[in-house]
Design a protein around this motif. Structure first.
Motif, short mmCIF file in Angstrom:
data_model
loop_
_atom_site.label_atom_id
_atom_site.label_comp_id
_atom_site.label_asym_id
_atom_site.label_seq_id
_atom_site.Cartn_x
_atom_site.Cartn_y
_atom_site.Cartn_z
N THR A 49 33.68 35.12 40.03
CA THR A 49 35.14 34.92 40.07
C THR A 49 35.82 35.75 38.98
O THR A 49 36.89 36.33 39.20
CB THR A 49 35.46 33.43 39.89
OG1 THR A 49 34.88 32.71 40.97
CG2 THR A 49 36.95 33.19 39.88
N ASP A 168 37.84 34.73 47.42
CA ASP A 168 36.92 34.01 46.55
C ASP A 168 36.44 32.77 47.27
O ASP A 168 37.19 31.80 47.41
CB ASP A 168 37.61 33.65 45.23
CG ASP A 168 36.62 33.13 44.20
OD1 ASP A 168 35.41 33.07 44.52
OD2 ASP A 168 37.05 32.79 43.09
N GLU A 169 35.21 32.80 47.75
CA GLU A 169 34.62 31.69 48.50
C GLU A 169 35.59 31.12 49.52
O GLU A 169 35.98 29.96 49.45
CB GLU A 169 34.17 30.59 47.55
CG GLU A 169 33.14 31.13 46.56
CD GLU A 169 32.54 30.04 45.69
OE1 GLU A 169 32.30 28.95 46.24
OE2 GLU A 169 32.33 30.29 44.49
MG LIG Z 1 33.70 31.21 41.20
#
Ligand SMILES: [Mg+2]
Ligand SMILES: Nc1ncnc2c1ncn2[C@@H]1O[C@H](COP(=O)(O)OP(=O)(O)OP(=O)(O)O)[C@@H](O)[C@H]1O
Lengths: 223, 830
Positions: A49, A168-169
């Motif tokens: 991240t 992000d995910e």
């Molecule tokens: Mg992360």
């Protein structure tokens, strides 16, 4: 067709903590070409991240340089970085990040409005139709399910007509079948708009669909 | 961001309920200020104009010679109405050669410019209002002159060398007089008739007044334009009636203070809701920034948003304020029989500017900070929400409050003390609240689960809760301050003119008549006051220096105070009269036969006299020496016999004296005066009942005004409480929703919230009591000239009431949180 849109040289991120300096990222060199889709994978806490934030110009590295669409974003101030983001970048987050006081349609209109485009509303309607939410224009995020919220978020990300889409995910908060649908949507739109896709994921199936995988371990690229 | 987009975002925020509290707080700030100041403005004007009846004018120019004609020209240029009065003592003779010293007042047509005359055709009745004046060749007489001179209507009396017909009984005149000793029985006549009497000779002591009535601005312009000294002096109600003047001044201070605290409270509410708004927009800004909004765009956007919101709120606030004030006026129409003059523009301007200052000083700082929110926040929540600059927030709030306070009260002094009180209370009590919260944990360890949950919550958010206790405490403190001051003021006013205080004085009573008159008074009047011997005399020397020379030396510029060498009423007493307070020296011991004298403090100071000086008096042609042994302070506002000079019994006992006493008569007992004066024609009776009634009515009105403003400020205090609870709702909501999803029962949550609010309230109440006691003590002594009073009951009830209020408001404010399913809460939190 091998134009480099994202590039870093010797990126490091070191943060001060109570126990002293903590190195999160170190010696990150990478190049990503236009139209590529790249998965960033690695164990939890490996710095994925953090890296994404730096690549997208949301955060500054402690040292090293990063380029986005040919601009050295690490040399810019926040004012100019924001402009670059507005022109180049789209985001999809694990926690959706829709504005609670705005309807689905208004959330998707936001990027266009920020750029002062007159056709923002029509574009937003089209995009929402594409993600299958034609019926939910006037609904607020709290009235939508997680998968629906993520679809609105994807529509919003494409509404900025980005060169690079960061995710992000994006499926981290969704069940596997909904996650699957969201992934399909993401890749379809990616193809349609010819964007570069950079996503962080724990999902192997998702990583496999990408052209390339970057593996992070303890803040370093291992492959 | 374009303005259009900002407006769209603002509209969406409003629709989503995000802006509601801020807008309401701003509206209430503007509304309260506008309503209070509109009302105060009109009421003040009304009170002043009603009080003006005491002068029979708005202002007057007084002099001991005829008022120069240039003055009249200057006044008529400014459209100021005028009337003349001349007052002088003279003898009046009845046909049977009975005579009496009277206080003549000669008036010109137009008199009285304010208030009304009442006349009757029978003495000692209340009479009817009249707009007439005596015709030329006629006089109107005070009731008590009829028995004293054996007159009835239509009889002839002589003043100087002219004869007049007695045509009416004069029962009331508005400007009956400021000083009690000026109240000889009245003879009212026309100025035009004065020359014919030939009583006005060079050197006669005559008091001339040019009464003025007109616009406030015109009057003060006139005052500034005139070269008054040395011949004349300018007077308004404040200077000429100390009792009313001081009641008005104190009420004004109170109303100002009330309005001022209202502004502060509203400011706090604005700051709180702006803070909440800003906190809830960190995520917004984070997202906007990832979408390409630059910091400057964010700044511009929120500035514009605030401007729009401020303007809209201010506009509605003004409307609400004006409406509220009209409602107040309507409700009070019955209570305030005075006609309210049209409001001035100042309150509206005040309201609008208050809105602006509230926006700039209280709402802007937290929003300014939004521009610094990092876009990383969308990824990692704890980032980019560093607290707003404290220096900026508090600095702006302090500067803003200061500006508002000074502008609103027009008094640096009041502002300074209010601010000092508030700030030191904040500092001290931040510490105290923190300690109290720490102590709470120890208690919580042994408590049931609802308690434990609540106290743990209080602990966890100690910073926020300290702040909240301070805010609650501050609001409660400000309300307590107002409440205590109001009580102190009302008590003071009530004491000033107690019910059944003597409202008549009888003077010139010979020693032989004392006993019999005492019996008559016992039978017919109530509340007989003390009996004082009175002896005329004057000071001829001090420390062997001739009185005139002494006065030259110690009072080079002749003011208007008492003169040393004038002849005055002296008395002697073995005990110090009640209502007098010794400020220096000692009162004489019983049995001490030395010749001593006690002086009124101001009198002594004016004339440069101090303890140890030896004064020589001329009493009935004899020289009497006495040493000054003590100084007293008198309550001049009380309607009681007051003496500048009191001798020890040893000094004056041997001189022949007459006596004075005081007594109380109901309005319907006044005929008794006829009987008294018929039986003892030589005594002088002075009626101050009308004067007292007037003072009382003014004070009643002022009291109502004070209570009203108190009510308004209470309302804005409640708003602060609500805003504060709303502002802390988000944190509580998520926490409690989480606990419920973890299996906490609704009862547990309710209990925990109840304990939390009650505890906060209890602490806030404690904080408020300490702050209020200190501030009130300072205000009482420094601003209102009252004695300090402490309120033990407050220490018990303050915290309890605090707990109750916060509990009720808090539970009402979070009811939705408890009754809605937790999933709604969690989803809403996003
Ligand atoms: Mg992360
Ligand atoms: N501002 C910060 N201060 C202190 N530590 C930080 C900060 N930002 C990140 N970290 C730490 O750096 C490490 C990497 O964080 P990062 O969020 O990039 O990991 P990640 O690979 O995304 O993990 P996950 O897969 O769990 O999301 C973590 O151990 C995190 O606690």
């Amino acid at each position: 067709m091998s134009r480099v849109v994202v590039k870093t040289e010797g990126i490091a991120k070191i943060v001060p903590t109570a126990e002293g300096q903590l190195t999160i990222l170190e010696g990150i060199d990478l190049e990503i070409n236009a139209g590529e889709s790249v998965a960033i994978v690695g164990a939890s806490g490996s710095g994925k991240t953090t890296l994404l934030g730096i690549l997208a110009g949301l955060d500054m590295p402690s040292s090293g340089s990063a380029w986005l669409g040919g601009v050295e974003i690490t040399a810019l101030d926040e004012e100019k970085r924001a402009k670059v983001r507005g022109e180049q970048v789209g985001f999809v987050f694990q926690t959706f990040q829709l504005l609670g006081s705005l309807t689905a349609l208004e959330n998707v209109m936001l990027p266009g409005e920020l750029r002062g485009e007159s056709g923002a509303e029509k574009d937003a309607r089209d995009l929402l139709e594409k993600v299958g939410l034609a019926e939910r224009f006037a609904h607020y995020p709290r009235q939508l399910s997680g998968g629906e919220q993520q679809r609105v978020a994807i529509a919003r990300a494409f509404a900025s007509r980005p060169n690079v889409l960061f995710a992000d995910e994006p499926t981290g908060n969704l069940d596997s079948s909904t996650g699957h649908k969201v992934i399909e949507l993401l890749f379809n739109l990616n193809k349609e708009y010819a964007t570069t896709l950079i996503l962080v994921t724990h999902d192997d199936r998702l990583a496999e669909r990408c052209d390339r995988t970057i593996v992070l371990d303890a803040g370093r690229i291992v492959s | 961001m374009t303005p259009a987009m900002v407006l769209r975002l603002a509209w969406r925020d409003w629709r989503g309920g995000e802006l509601g509290l801020l807008v309401i707080a701003l509206m209430v700030a503007v509304g309260t200020v506008t309503a209070v100041s509109l009302f105060v403005d009109r009421l003040q004007q009304a009170l002043l104009s009603e009080s003006s009846t005491f002068l029979a004018a708005d202002r007057y120019i007084g002099g001991s010679q005829e008022i120069p004609v240039e003055f009249r020209a200057a006044a008529s240029e400014r459209d100021i109405e005028m009337a003349d009065t001349m007052s002088f003592p003279s003898m009046v003779f009845a046909s049977d050669d009975r005579s009496q010293l009277v206080s003549v007042k000669a008036v010109s047509p137009g008199y009285p410019l304010r208030g009304v005359l009442r006349t009757a055709d029978e003495p000692f009745t209340r009479g009817e209002p009249t707009t007439q004046l005596p015709q030329q060749g006629e006089v109107w007489l005070d009731s008590r002159l009829f028995p004293a001179l054996g007159l009835s209507l239509g009889d002839r009396v002589e003043v100087g060398v002219a004869a007049f017909t007695v045509s009416r009984v004069l029962t009331q005149e508005p400007d009956r007089g400021g000083s009690m000793y000026d109240l000889g029985p009245r003879l009212l006549m026309r100025v035009e008739d004065v020359p014919a009497t030939e009583v006005v000779q060079p050197g006669s002591r005559i008091s001339y007044r040019l009464l003025l009535r007109g616009d406030d601005d015109a009057l003060s312009e006139l005052k500034d334009s005139l070269e008054l000294k040395p011949c004349c002096w300018w007077r308004g109600i404040r200077e000429s009636s100390p009792a009313i003047g001081s009641a008005l001044a104190r009420a004004e201070s109170f109303l100002l203070l009330g309005g001022l605290l209202g502004v502060l409270l509203a400011g706090v509410a604005v700051a709180l809701s702006a803070n909440r708004y800003a906190r809830r927009h960190y995520d917004h800004v984070g997202v906007l920034k990832t979408l390409g909004a630059t910091p400057n765009q964010i700044l511009f956007g929120y500035l514009l948003l605030l401007t729009v919101v401020g303007a809209v709120a201010a506009a509605f606030g003004l409307l609400i304020g004006a409406g509220l004030h009209l409602a107040l006026v309507a409700i009070l129409q019955s209570m305030i029989p005075v006609e309210l003059p049209a409001p001035t523009m100042r309150p509206l301007a005040l309201g609008a500017v208050t809105g602006m200052i509230c926006v700039l000083a209280f709402a802007l700082p937290p929003l300014l900070h939004l521009k610094n929110v990092s876009p990383m926040r969308v990824i990692r929540r704890d980032l980019g929400s560093a607290p707003p600059s404290q220096v900026l927030s508090y600095g702006a709030a302090i500067v803003g409050s200061l500006g508002l306070l000074i502008w609103y009260s027009g008094s640096l002094f009041l502002t300074f003390w209010t601010l000092v009180g508030t700030l030191s209370a904040l500092l001290l009590f931040g510490l105290l609240a923190n300690l109290l919260l720490r102590g709470g944990r120890v208690l919580g360890m042994q408590a049931g689960s609802g308690w434990r949950l609540a106290l743990a919550g209080l602990q966890r958010r100690r910073r926020e809760n300290t702040a909240q206790i301070l805010i609650f405490g501050l609001a409660i403190m400000l309300l307590l301050i107002l409440l205590l001051l109001r009580t102190a003021l009302l008590d003071e006013w009530r004491n000033q003119v107690p019910d059944n205080a003597p409202n008549h004085f009888a003077m010139n009573i010979t020693p032989d008549d004392v006993a019999e008159i005492g019996l008559m008074l016992d039978a017919n009047a109530r509340e007989q006051g003390g009996l004082y011997p009175m002896i005329r005399g004057r000071t001829v020397a001090v420390n062997g220096i001739d009185a005139k020379d002494w006065e030259e030396q110690h009072r080079p510029q002749r003011g208007e105070g008492p003169r040393l060498s004038s002849s005055r009423n002296l008395t002697w007493a073995s005990e110090m009269p009640g209502e007098n307070k010794l400020v220096a020296g000692d009162w004489w011991q019983p049995g001490d036969t030395r010749s001593m004298v006690s002086l009124e403090d101001d009198y002594a100071e004016d004339l440069g006299l101090s303890i140890g000086d030896v004064m020589t008096f001329d009493i009935a042609g004899q020289r009497v020496e006495a040493e000054v042994t003590n100084l007293r302070r008198l309550d001049w506002e009380s309607m009681r016999p007051n003496f500048f000079i009191i001798f020890s019994p040893g000094a004056l006992e041997s001189f022949p004296a007459t006596y004075m006493t005081s007594f109380y008569l109901e309005a319907d007992q006044k005929r008794f005066l006829n009987e008294l004066l018929g039986r003892f024609p030589t005594i002088t009776v002075i009626e101050v009942d009308a004067l007292i009634a007037q003072v009382k009515s003014i004070i009643d009105r002022v009291t109502q005004a004070v209570e009203l403003v108190l009510g308004l400020v209470l309302a804005s205090g409640c708003l602060v409480l609500i805003a504060s609870i709303q502002a802390s709702k988000d944190g509580r909501m998520s926490e409690h929703a989480l606990i419920r999803t973890l299996g906490g029962s609704r009862k547990l949550i309710t209990g925990s919230l109840a304990v939390e609010f009650a505890t906060l309230g209890l602490f806030a109440g404690a904080v408020a009591v300490v702050g209020a006691e200190i501030t009130v003590a300072i205000l009482e002594t420094q601003v209102f000239d009252l004695g300090v009073s402490f309120h033990p009951w407050l220490w018990l009830f303050g915290p309890l009431i605090g707990a109750l209020i916060i509990f009720v408001v808090g539970m009402a404010g979070t009811r939705s949180l408890i009754s809605s399913p937790p999933i709604m809460v969690l989803r809403g939190l996003n």
